[in-house]
Design a protein around this motif. Structure first.
Motif, PDB file in Angstrom:
ATOM      1  N   VAL A   1      56.505 -44.678 -45.149  1.00 50.51           N
ATOM      2  CA  VAL A   1      56.340 -43.330 -44.643  1.00 50.51           C
ATOM      3  C   VAL A   1      57.497 -42.797 -44.033  1.00 50.51           C
ATOM      4  CG1 VAL A   1      55.056 -41.510 -42.907  1.00 50.51           C
ATOM      5  CG2 VAL A   1      53.835 -43.270 -44.301  1.00 50.51           C
ATOM      6  N   GLY A   2      58.221 -43.650 -43.359  1.00 49.23           N
ATOM      7  CA  GLY A   2      59.455 -43.194 -42.704  1.00 49.23           C
ATOM      8  C   GLY A   2      60.534 -43.187 -43.927  1.00 49.23           C
ATOM      9  N   GLU A   3      60.532 -43.655 -44.936  1.00 50.87           N
ATOM     10  CA  GLU A   3      61.360 -43.316 -46.185  1.00 50.87           C
ATOM     11  C   GLU A   3      60.875 -42.027 -46.949  1.00 50.87           C
ATOM     12  OE1 GLU A   3      63.991 -44.976 -47.155  1.00 50.87           O
ATOM     13  OE2 GLU A   3      63.940 -46.638 -45.735  1.00 50.87           O
ATOM     14  N   GLY A   4      59.938 -41.348 -46.478  1.00 48.75           N
ATOM     15  CA  GLY A   4      59.700 -40.258 -46.969  1.00 48.75           C
ATOM     16  C   GLY A   4      58.861 -40.311 -48.298  1.00 48.75           C
ATOM     17  N   VAL A   5      58.073 -41.258 -48.726  1.00 45.80           N
ATOM     18  CA  VAL A   5      57.382 -41.269 -49.870  1.00 45.80           C
ATOM     19  C   VAL A   5      56.343 -40.555 -49.948  1.00 45.80           C
ATOM     20  CG1 VAL A   5      57.761 -43.914 -49.930  1.00 45.80           C
ATOM     21  CG2 VAL A   5      55.675 -43.046 -48.852  1.00 45.80           C
ATOM     22  N   ASP A   6      55.912 -40.169 -51.106  1.00 50.70           N
ATOM     23  CA  ASP A   6      54.578 -38.793 -51.252  1.00 50.70           C
ATOM     24  C   ASP A   6      53.505 -39.630 -51.538  1.00 50.70           C
ATOM     25  OD1 ASP A   6      56.565 -36.947 -51.753  1.00 50.70           O
ATOM     26  OD2 ASP A   6      57.257 -37.791 -53.491  1.00 50.70           O
ATOM     27  N   LEU A   7      53.352 -40.950 -51.947  1.00 47.48           N
ATOM     28  CA  LEU A   7      52.040 -41.586 -52.218  1.00 47.48           C
ATOM     29  C   LEU A   7      52.295 -43.120 -51.883  1.00 47.48           C
ATOM     30  CD1 LEU A   7      49.351 -41.602 -53.768  1.00 47.48           C
ATOM     31  CD2 LEU A   7      50.518 -42.005 -55.630  1.00 47.48           C
ATOM     32  N   VAL A   8      51.220 -43.915 -51.285  1.00 46.90           N
ATOM     33  CA  VAL A   8      51.337 -45.222 -50.940  1.00 46.90           C
ATOM     34  C   VAL A   8      50.560 -45.830 -52.139  1.00 46.90           C
ATOM     35  CG1 VAL A   8      50.759 -47.278 -49.618  1.00 46.90           C
ATOM     36  CG2 VAL A   8      52.308 -45.337 -48.990  1.00 46.90           C
ATOM     37  N   VAL A   9      50.585 -47.082 -52.735  1.00 42.96           N
ATOM     38  CA  VAL A   9      49.473 -47.615 -53.590  1.00 42.96           C
ATOM     39  C   VAL A   9      49.601 -49.013 -52.826  1.00 42.96           C
ATOM     40  CG1 VAL A   9      49.859 -46.261 -55.612  1.00 42.96           C
ATOM     41  CG2 VAL A   9      51.313 -48.382 -55.288  1.00 42.96           C
ATOM     42  N   ASN A  10      48.465 -49.562 -53.146  1.00 38.74           N
ATOM     43  CA  ASN A  10      48.195 -50.989 -52.505  1.00 38.74           C
ATOM     44  C   ASN A  10      47.530 -51.608 -53.535  1.00 38.74           C
ATOM     45  OD1 ASN A  10      46.384 -53.078 -50.560  1.00 38.74           O
ATOM     46  ND2 ASN A  10      47.940 -52.851 -49.755  1.00 38.74           N
TER      47      ASN A  10
ATOM     48  N   ALA B   1      44.876 -44.997 -41.883  1.00 39.20           N
ATOM     49  CA  ALA B   1      46.273 -44.904 -42.402  1.00 39.20           C
ATOM     50  C   ALA B   1      46.793 -43.549 -42.895  1.00 39.20           C
ATOM     51  CB  ALA B   1      46.491 -45.978 -43.349  1.00 39.20           C
ATOM     52  N   ALA B   2      45.937 -43.315 -43.938  1.00 41.79           N
ATOM     53  CA  ALA B   2      46.333 -42.132 -44.673  1.00 41.79           C
ATOM     54  C   ALA B   2      46.231 -40.891 -43.844  1.00 41.79           C
ATOM     55  CB  ALA B   2      45.049 -41.756 -45.682  1.00 41.79           C
ATOM     56  N   LYS B   3      45.283 -40.492 -42.859  1.00 43.90           N
ATOM     57  CA  LYS B   3      45.077 -39.539 -41.905  1.00 43.90           C
ATOM     58  C   LYS B   3      46.444 -39.363 -40.982  1.00 43.90           C
ATOM     59  CE  LYS B   3      42.145 -37.088 -39.149  1.00 43.90           C
ATOM     60  NZ  LYS B   3      40.675 -36.896 -38.495  1.00 43.90           N
ATOM     61  N   GLN B   4      46.526 -40.670 -40.427  1.00 42.22           N
ATOM     62  CA  GLN B   4      47.546 -40.635 -39.577  1.00 42.22           C
ATOM     63  C   GLN B   4      49.097 -40.385 -39.864  1.00 42.22           C
ATOM     64  OE1 GLN B   4      48.899 -44.511 -38.156  1.00 42.22           O
ATOM     65  NE2 GLN B   4      49.030 -44.017 -35.928  1.00 42.22           N
ATOM     66  N   ASN B   5      49.379 -40.789 -41.084  1.00 38.83           N
ATOM     67  CA  ASN B   5      50.580 -40.637 -41.809  1.00 38.83           C
ATOM     68  C   ASN B   5      50.832 -39.510 -42.719  1.00 38.83           C
ATOM     69  OD1 ASN B   5      52.087 -43.313 -40.822  1.00 38.83           O
ATOM     70  ND2 ASN B   5      50.127 -44.164 -41.869  1.00 38.83           N
ATOM     71  N   ARG B   6      49.785 -38.791 -42.784  1.00 36.01           N
ATOM     72  CA  ARG B   6      49.618 -37.758 -43.743  1.00 36.01           C
ATOM     73  C   ARG B   6      50.231 -37.880 -45.161  1.00 36.01           C
ATOM     74  NH1 ARG B   6      46.343 -33.778 -42.789  1.00 36.01           N
ATOM     75  NH2 ARG B   6      47.554 -32.310 -43.745  1.00 36.01           N
ATOM     76  N   CYS B   7      49.505 -39.199 -45.670  1.00 36.56           N
ATOM     77  CA  CYS B   7      50.050 -39.640 -46.798  1.00 36.56           C
ATOM     78  C   CYS B   7      48.914 -40.319 -47.748  1.00 36.56           C
ATOM     79  CB  CYS B   7      51.054 -40.869 -46.625  1.00 36.56           C
ATOM     80  SG  CYS B   7      51.898 -41.433 -48.215  1.00 36.56           S
ATOM     81  N   PRO B   8      48.681 -40.029 -49.008  1.00 36.71           N
ATOM     82  CA  PRO B   8      47.499 -40.348 -49.700  1.00 36.71           C
ATOM     83  C   PRO B   8      47.781 -41.974 -50.039  1.00 36.71           C
ATOM     84  CG  PRO B   8      48.979 -38.853 -50.850  1.00 36.71           C
ATOM     85  CD  PRO B   8      49.345 -38.796 -49.713  1.00 36.71           C
ATOM     86  N   ILE B   9      46.652 -42.351 -50.124  1.00 36.12           N
ATOM     87  CA  ILE B   9      46.807 -43.798 -50.593  1.00 36.12           C
ATOM     88  C   ILE B   9      45.707 -44.376 -51.538  1.00 36.12           C
ATOM     89  CG2 ILE B   9      46.438 -46.259 -49.607  1.00 36.12           C
ATOM     90  CD1 ILE B   9      47.138 -45.419 -46.826  1.00 36.12           C
ATOM     91  N   VAL B  10      46.029 -44.996 -52.401  1.00 32.18           N
ATOM     92  CA  VAL B  10      45.473 -45.639 -53.782  1.00 32.18           C
ATOM     93  C   VAL B  10      45.147 -47.150 -53.665  1.00 32.18           C
ATOM     94  CG1 VAL B  10      44.995 -46.052 -56.263  1.00 32.18           C
ATOM     95  CG2 VAL B  10      46.154 -43.808 -55.138  1.00 32.18           C
TER      96      VAL B  10
END
Length: 582
Positions: free
Chosen positions: A180-189, A210-219
């Protein structure tokens, strides 16, 4: 960008078969218009490969297979595929020789390889034995003429280190925060996360946080299938930036789902959300059926044999086997002795009719007489007792193994977790077999599962559920002649084994000190039996399998709850652990 979530069932070590499985699902994904295909952790070799990872030829063939797979993928499809990657710097830097990795396959080649950063070494996990940790944030950019999406790649445990969710960190770095610190648009696990009852709720709460806290969608993509004692439930799931579920795959079965990332909205769009299973009983049932089905299939068995006693444990195992393999592939063996009650025989026969499985009857009365005669002179002057009772179980075990050997059937053991915990089972008797189906299912849960099975119709004969449990090794015997009632026993065992509470804590919870002391003694002495048992299908957080590593020859008592300095002199005297041969 359309993302295909491939929830697949790999077989450990089957590099060619797994590659074909991935290629097949890749073609399906391409036909659906997918741009990016996601597969589970170590999807090319299956999880967990254990000490296969120590064989250089295994790693080399994986490299060859991933390169061939990259060339064979449908044109235009990008894929992330799990593999063990050689660490070329290992010798020079004193590092482990391989990484747990995800290969980015793009344009017919391996474009990039990402390494898992957090390596779990607890419970069933032993990844630090094999792998070197990755040190970099894993990011790639998916680009087309219309969009550019920065995607952060994490592998299983990389997702499980949020200090704000857990209240602490188990590792120094949080890969999600780093991405998230690197500015990704999406995280996949990409995961191979084993099933335990209730775990999906925990997973979803953690990922939503994690998705809500970081304002980042996760798959999140998870493996399914049974590999030895571990069962993987799938239930791959995606969350938008608000921490809301936008897609969920099916439980305990292969699935392929599409979820769309909108580059303008910078979020995942709603997709198909399949329901979770409605109860703990439903979860455990599906897990055990899949565990038996895959263990048999992957080990080359098509049929199973079970000793039918007319009791609730063998009834449940028979029902699981019939569902997993088909009733036509299950053989039940009735082995009555002079102590077997009439209702036990009739109950077993009624069960077989209900499940539509075949039975054979092998009476053991004459064999008991022969054993008594053979041992009579040596046992002269001794009292008849547990040894003679256990001979019955060992005779039955020999007969079952003979059937297994003769016809190539997989022998399924029927002991439950409560019995295995306290050693209320017989070595080389009822413990014989290739798979311990319900050895992680407490007796009270066995009853609950049987009642759940009977929710619409009587699958398990009601008399099997309601009669007092008994080994029937002597006249009028019941389990409670030797053990506390199962409600009491199972609560003590859950506190001792699962929660690792002290004897004092368990007594403080309302249990008799004498009963607690007795149970702890039984659990301690039974360790040598458990070490010789068949693989145990894991459905709880603490199973008697690869995650349970107690010493056999030990003088430490589980009853000790305080440091020596608080209780006894530094030269601490502990009770000697005694073994029985029951």
């Amino acid at each position: 960008m359309k993302i295909a979530i491939a929830q697949i069932n790999p077989t450990v070590g089957d590099l060619t078969g797994n590659a074909q499985r991935i290629l097949s699902v890749a073609q399906q994904a391409a036909n659906l218009g997918a741009d990016l295909l996601l597969t589970p952790e170590l999807s090319l070799c299956g999880y967990p490969p254990r000490d296969l990872l120590m064989r250089p030829s295994f790693i080399q063939q994986m490299k060859q297979q991933i390169e061939a797979l990259a060339k064979a993928l449908p044109a235009g499809l990008t894929a992330l595929v799990g593999l063990a990657e050689d660490n070329s710097a290992a010798a020079a830097k004193g590092e482990k020789p391989i990484f747990n990795s995800m290969a980015l396959l793009q344009g017919g080649q391996v474009a990039k390889v990402f390494h898992k950063r957090l390596l779990p070494t607890y419970d069933v996990f032993d990844e630090d034995r094999y792998f070197e940790s990755g040190t970099e944030a894993n990011i790639f950019t998916y680009e087309t003429a219309e969009e550019s999406v920065r995607i952060g790649v994490t592998i299983c445990e990389d997702l499980w280190n949020s200090e704000s969710f857990w209240g602490r960190r188990a590792y120094p770095v949080d890969p999600i925060q780093a991405l998230v610190g690197e500015g990704v648009d999406l995280v996949v696990n990409l995961s191979a996360s084993p099933f335990t009852c209730g775990k999906q709720t925990l997973r979803e709460n953690m990922i939503a946080h994690a998705a809500k806290q970081n304002r980042c969608p996760i798959v999140y993509v998870n493996q399914i299938g049974g590999n030895d004692d571990l069962i993987f439930d799938g239930q791959s799931v995606s969350f938008n930036r608000q921490g809301e579920v936008v897609s969920r795959a099916a439980a305990f079965t292969d699935d392929l789902q599409l979820v769309e990332f909108d580059a303008i909205a910078q979020d995942l769009q709603p997709g198909e959300i399949k329901a979770t299973l409605p109860s703990a009983d439903a979860e455990i049932w599906e897990a055990l059926v899949l565990g038996v089905k895959d263990y048999a299939r992957k080990c080359g068995f098509s049929k199973a044999v079970i000793g039918l006693s007319g009791g609730v444990d063998s009834a449940l195992v028979s029902a699981i086997a019939a569902a997993a393999l088909g009733p036509q592939n299950v053989l039940g063996i009735l082995m009555p002795s002079p102590y077997s009650s009439e209702h036990s025989i009739s109950d077993a026969q009624q069960l077989a009719r209900s499940l539509n499985i075949t039975t054979q009857t092998l009476s053991i009365g004459s064999l008991m007489t022969s054993y008594d005669a053979a041992l009579g002179e040596m046992f002269t002057g001794t009292e008849s007792g547990v040894t003679e009772e256990n001979l019955q179980s060992r005779i039955r075990g020999n007969l079952l193994m003979a059937v297994s050997n003769k016809f190539g059937h997989l022998l399924l053991t029927t002991g439950n977790k409560s019995e295995v915990a306290v050693g209320y089972c017989t070595l080389y008797g009822d413990m014989n077999g290739g798979l311990a189906v319900i050895a992680d299912v407490p007796k009270t849960r066995v009853y609950s599962l049987c009642r759940w099975l009977n929710r619409s119709s009587e699958v398990i004969p009601n008399n099997i559920i309601t009669k007092p449990p008994s080994a029937e090794l002597k006249p009028d015997q019941t389990d409670q002649d030797a053990l506390p009632d199962y409600d009491t026993l199972d609560d003590i065992l859950e506190r001792l084994v699962q929660k690792q509470q002290s004897a004092d804590d368990i007594v403080a919870a309302g249990h008799s000190a004498a009963v607690v002391e007795k149970v702890i003694g039984l659990v301690t002495r039974a360790e040598f039996k458990r070490r010789q048992s068949a693989p145990v299908l894991k459905v709880t957080d603490r199973a008697f399998g690869m995650g349970w590593r107690m010493p056999i020859a030990s003088r430490w008592s589980l009853a000790i709850s305080k440091p020596a300095s608080e209780t006894q002199p530094a030269l601490l005297a502990t009770d000697q652990t005694l073994m029985t041969s029951a």
